[in-house]
Design a protein around this motif. Structure first.
Motif, short mmCIF file in Angstrom:
data_model
loop_
_atom_site.label_atom_id
_atom_site.label_comp_id
_atom_site.label_asym_id
_atom_site.label_seq_id
_atom_site.Cartn_x
_atom_site.Cartn_y
_atom_site.Cartn_z
N TYR A 1 0.82 -1.20 0.00
CA TYR A 1 0.00 0.00 0.00
C TYR A 1 0.86 1.27 0.00
N TYR A 2 1.87 1.27 0.86
CA TYR A 2 2.60 2.52 1.08
C TYR A 2 3.71 2.78 0.06
N GLU A 3 4.37 1.71 -0.40
CA GLU A 3 5.54 1.98 -1.22
C GLU A 3 5.21 2.68 -2.54
N PRO A 4 4.19 2.22 -3.27
CA PRO A 4 3.82 2.98 -4.48
C PRO A 4 3.41 4.41 -4.13
N LEU A 5 2.74 4.55 -3.00
CA LEU A 5 2.26 5.86 -2.58
C LEU A 5 3.45 6.79 -2.34
N LEU A 6 4.51 6.25 -1.76
CA LEU A 6 5.69 7.05 -1.48
C LEU A 6 6.36 7.51 -2.77
N LYS A 7 6.35 6.62 -3.76
CA LYS A 7 6.98 6.97 -5.04
C LYS A 7 6.21 8.06 -5.76
#
Lengths: 316, 604
Positions: free
Chosen positions: A265-271
């Protein structure tokens, strides 16, 4: 704990703390608390600090402790119908109205504020019983006791040797998002370093006194308490090594899954996001990871219930 | 009460461990103190208390991962099987993070209390924060204390935040200075009631809840999806980010249209890991019966005269206004009030009189109506109500729409020696609770104008009189819901009073005979009314038009029949077509066990 066991528990607590039992039956006690018990049970810190500062004679509270509510009610109903009308509960309605008014502004009023002899039903899980449990725990943390020698067996001029033991009651919790517990009682001889289990049960069969009996002498301890604690830890670890940890493996599996889900959930969001927001999201991500570890990480925790030094003549 | 230590937090890890899968920590906090006491030769504690402490800990020991421990601590109260099953599932399969989305009235509060209690008993929760709407704070405090023996306190002052179990309103909690304080704490459990207020992730509510640090978390809402699919995504992300994938995965995998899901099976599977929704229609949840009786009341000639005069007056105004319904609101009210009491009519007439210009011809007409009121000696309905109360000789709640009728009834009942108390929306919380206490205690009758809003749970009463019927069926259902809910052990008797030869007679016929309102379930009614509104006008307006435009009784009857038919058609539609919204996904999330299972589970 059934009603009988609770009754016995309460009785022993009241006796041990020096309370005055005004009236009792197999299902209830009416008791005037001792100052020590009052401090533990009535939640009146301001009153007690007032007593301590001014030195006035304390006025302790009286309680009605019911250990079997159904039987007690039946008993009182019977007594009431027998002495019909002989001074029923006067002003009961007014009292009830008062309680209702208090409960309107606080949502709830613990039973027996304002009434002279508040009644508590002591079923397992009730708050008063919990309080008694906690009071026992606070009042019985560390002891130092001597085994009374069997008088007939002993020559009056002899002196029996007794060995100091460290006794520890430890609660072990197996924790992930759920929990299971065990209790263990270890004893370590401070003379030899011998470790035994089920130590508390052994103690219960003995006559123990806080004072050194006349014809008894204590042999020297070669182990420090710290060292003895190390031995107990080792013994506990050895014991725990034989257990099944399937539950922990399962919890770790879930933990891994949860962390992977978070990352997904978070890693794509961070990118995707720009610098300013990224910091916020990263912080949120960290916080979620923390929470999941807190919730799921399998661990074995220990908590010492109480401990003591026991001078025993039978054991070496 | 005495923070000795918090052994449930992560072990610090000394490197020693009995197994690579676990961390291990040995409690050494006691060694120094024991050594010090030994060195000083005391003070020593009492041996009996020492033994009692061990005994107490042994009694409290949680010997199994699975068995619900809370049940043996709750002798005063027995949760329903579906509530126990829900608690079990949240504890064992969801790891204490869940959305409890039962339909209204199935006891979400009980489920949450049960779960909280279980964690407390197991020593896994020592501090919990419970955020609810302001109007529910005291009710939560009461339930947790009385049903579960959890020492919860209502947040009133700054220092109440330090209690272990605090109930507060979300609106207070999210404001400074409270917000900062709460965000600096760790909560073993967070419970949010009415969690549908957390659907929009841009709101301060949402962001606040997101920032709170919590181990276990329960979100309670009866309506997890109100409008679109994004709401669902947001709610679940709050609880378990990634459960439905990332935002774009979610859109690609599960959203066909804003309001329409796709891949329902997979969605349902993903949802079932975080959401439980029990429904009334599920087996195993049983309600007592509703027994509806329509009581006919014959108007006295004077009352009939007033009714006719008012009807004539209202219709004349309507025709004069060019049949504009919007400008007729107060007059329609008048038409409805005339069926309730002359007091209600009088009050409205006085207000109308004040509003009309001094030289308007209306004024004299209003005076004529007042003359009709003057001639009325008795209220036939009130006498009927009195008769019912006397025959049941039991706690009874009377609902009326009008304040003036309420006042009149209180007065009337008092004159006849019946102790009655009022209840209305405008009362503050304390007064409402006071009236409830009185009704629970000495008063036989509660006269209420308001049925909506939580807080009136009247399971102890099972007689209900509809003194007048609202034209909006939802309001009728709300009224019944106050009395007919879980925990009601008697069949509920509903008495609808209606006056013959008036519009009321038709309303009762429509609600009872045509659409069988009294036997419908809440969700169903909601759905039908929404459909009706989408197709045509709201039901209330259609009724108003019917009254104002019909030619005589037979005409009204035809109109009502037509209305009944169209409602029943919508109802059939609703049953046939899969529901438009996400509800098609939600129903299967119920945990209601089979009958046999349920009985076995009630008590270990």
């Amino acid at each position: 704990m059934n009603a009988k066991q609770i009754h016995r528990f309460v009785e022993r607590y009241l006796e041990a703390t020096g309370c005055t039992i005004l009236e009792k039956s197999p299902v209830h006690f009416k008791v005037k608390l001792s100052p020590a018990a009052d401090r533990e049970l009535t939640n009146r810190p301001y009153y007690w600090s007032f007593v301590d500062r001014t030195g006035v004679e304390p006025e302790t509270m009286s309680l009605l402790l019911v250990t079997d509510a159904a039987k007690y009610d039946a008993m009182t109903a019977e007594a009431e119908s027998a002495g019909a009308g002989a001074g029923g509960p006067q002003g009961g309605a007014a009292e009830q109205a008062g309680m209702a008014a208090l409960s309107r502004s606080f949502g709830f009023v613990p039973t027996g504020l304002g009434t002279r002899m508040p009644r508590d039903d002591l079923h397992f899980g009730s708050r008063r019983l919990e309080q008694l449990f906690a009071a026992a725990r606070r009042g019985g943390r560390f002891v130092c006791l001597f085994q009374q020698p069997d008088e007939r067996a002993l020559h009056p001029y002899d002196s029996a040797p007794c060995t100091p033991w460290l006794g520890v009651n430890v609660k072990v919790g197996f924790v992930c998002d759920m929990k299971r517990e065990e209790m263990h009682a270890f004893g370590v001889s401070l003379a030899t370093g011998t470790v035994v289990e089920r130590f508390f049960d052994r103690l219960q069969g003995l006559k123990l006194s806080p004072r050194l009996p006349a014809n008894v002498h204590v042999t020297g301890a070669s182990l420090s308490l710290k060292k003895a604690a190390d031995l107990i830890e080792q013994a506990l670890l050895q014991k725990l090594k034989t257990y099944d940890y399937g539950w922990a493996a399962a919890a770790n599996e879930r933990l891994k899954e949860e962390l992977a889900r978070l990352a997904h959930y978070y890693e794509p969001l961070l990118k995707e996001t720009d610098d300013k927001q990224r910091e916020q999201i990263a912080a949120q991500y960290e916080a979620r990871k923390e929470e999941i570890l807190w919730q799921l990480k399998p661990r074995v925790v220990t908590e010492i219930v109480n401990a003591g030094v026991f001078h025993l003549s039978g054991l070496a | 009460m005495h923070p000795i230590q918090r052994p449930d937090r992560r072990a610090s890890g000394t490197g020693k461990t009995p197994h690579p899968d676990v961390e291990f920590e040995f409690d050494r906090t006691w060694v120094d103190e024991l050594a010090e006491r030994a060195a000083r030769n005391g003070p020593w504690d009492d041996w009996t208390l020492f033994a009692l402490a061990v005994e107490a800990e042994r009694a409290k020991l949680v010997t199994s991962f699975d068995e619900l421990q809370a049940l043996r601590c709750l002798p005063a109260f027995e949760p329903m099987p579906h509530q126990i099953a829900t608690a079990r599932k949240v504890l064992h399969e969801m790891g204490g993070r869940a959305i409890l989305a039962d339909e209204v009235g199935l006891g979400k509060t009980i489920e949450a209390g049960l779960i909280l209690k279980e964690y407390i008993v197991r020593g896994l929760v020592r501090r919990a924060l419970i955020l609810v709407p302001a109007s529910l704070v005291l009710q939560w405090v009461r339930e947790l204390n009385q049903k579960f023996g959890i020492p919860a306190t209502a947040q009133k002052k700054a220092h109440s935040w330090h209690s272990d179990f605090v109930v507060a309103s979300l609106d207070t909690a999210k404001r400074e200075p409270h917000r900062e304080l709460l965000l600096s704490n760790d909560y073993d459990m967070l419970i949010v009631d009415e969690a549908h207020k957390l659907k929009n992730k841009k709101t301060s509510n949402y962001q606040f809840i997101q920032q709170l640090r919590k181990k276990y978390c329960l979100l309670l809402t009866a309506t997890p999806v109100q409008n679109d699919m994004d709401e669902l995504f947001n709610l679940i992300t709050l609880l378990k980010p990634g459960q439905l994938g990332g935002q774009s995965d979610f859109a690609a995998n599960f959203v066909a249209d804003k309001r329409l899901p796709k891949n329902e099976d997979r969605l349902q599977e993903a949802l079932s890991a975080v959401m439980i929704r029990n429904r009334r229609s599920d087996g195993g949840i049983s309600f007592t019966k509703r027994i509806v009786r329509n009581i006919e009341v014959k108007l006295s000639p004077e009352e009939k005269a007033l009714y006719d005069a008012v009807t004539g007056f209202v219709r004349q105004r309507y025709d004069e206004s060019g049949r504009d319904l919007a400008s007729m609101l107060s007059l329609i009210t008048l038409q409805r009030e005339v069926c309730s009491s002359r007091d209600a009519v009088f009050l409205t007439l006085v207000n109308l009189f004040k509003k009309t210009a001094e030289d308007s011809p209306m004024r004299s007409k209003i005076w004529e109506l007042v003359e009709f009121i003057r001639r009325i000696q008795a209220n036939s309905k009130a006498e009927k109500a009195l008769e019912i109360i006397r025959t049941t000789n039991d706690k009874t709640i009377i609902f009326t729409e009008y304040r003036a009728t309420q006042e009149y009834l209180l007065q009337f009942l008092k004159q006849h020696g019946i102790h009655a108390v009022p209840y209305r929306g405008g009362m503050n919380r304390g007064k409402k609770d006071w009236m409830m206490d009185l009704f629970r205690g000495r008063a036989q009758v509660l006269v209420a104008t308001e049925a909506g809003g939580e807080g009136i749970n009247l399971q102890f009463c099972h007689h209900m009189i509809n003194f007048d019927l609202p034209w909006n069926p939802m309001r009728v259902e709300q009224r019944i819901g106050r009395v007919h809910r879980l925990g009601q052990t008697n069949d509920v008797k509903i008495y609808n009073l209606y006056t013959t030869g008036t519009i009321e007679e038709h309303i009762v016929r429509l609600l009872h005979e045509k659409i069988n309102l009294f036997e419908m379930v809440v969700g169903e009614l909601d759905d039908i009314l929404e459909r009706l509104e989408r197709e045509e006008q709201p039901l209330e307006q259609r009724l108003a038009r019917l009254v104002l435009e019909s030619d005589g009784d037979a005409d009204i009857r035809r109109g009502i029949d037509a209305l009944g038919r169209s409602i029943n058609r919508l109802r059939a539609d609703a049953k046939r077509s899969p529901k438009s919204s996400l509800d098609s996904v939600l129903p299967v999330l119920s945990v209601v066990p089979d009958g046999a299972d349920a009985a076995a589970e009630a008590r270990p």
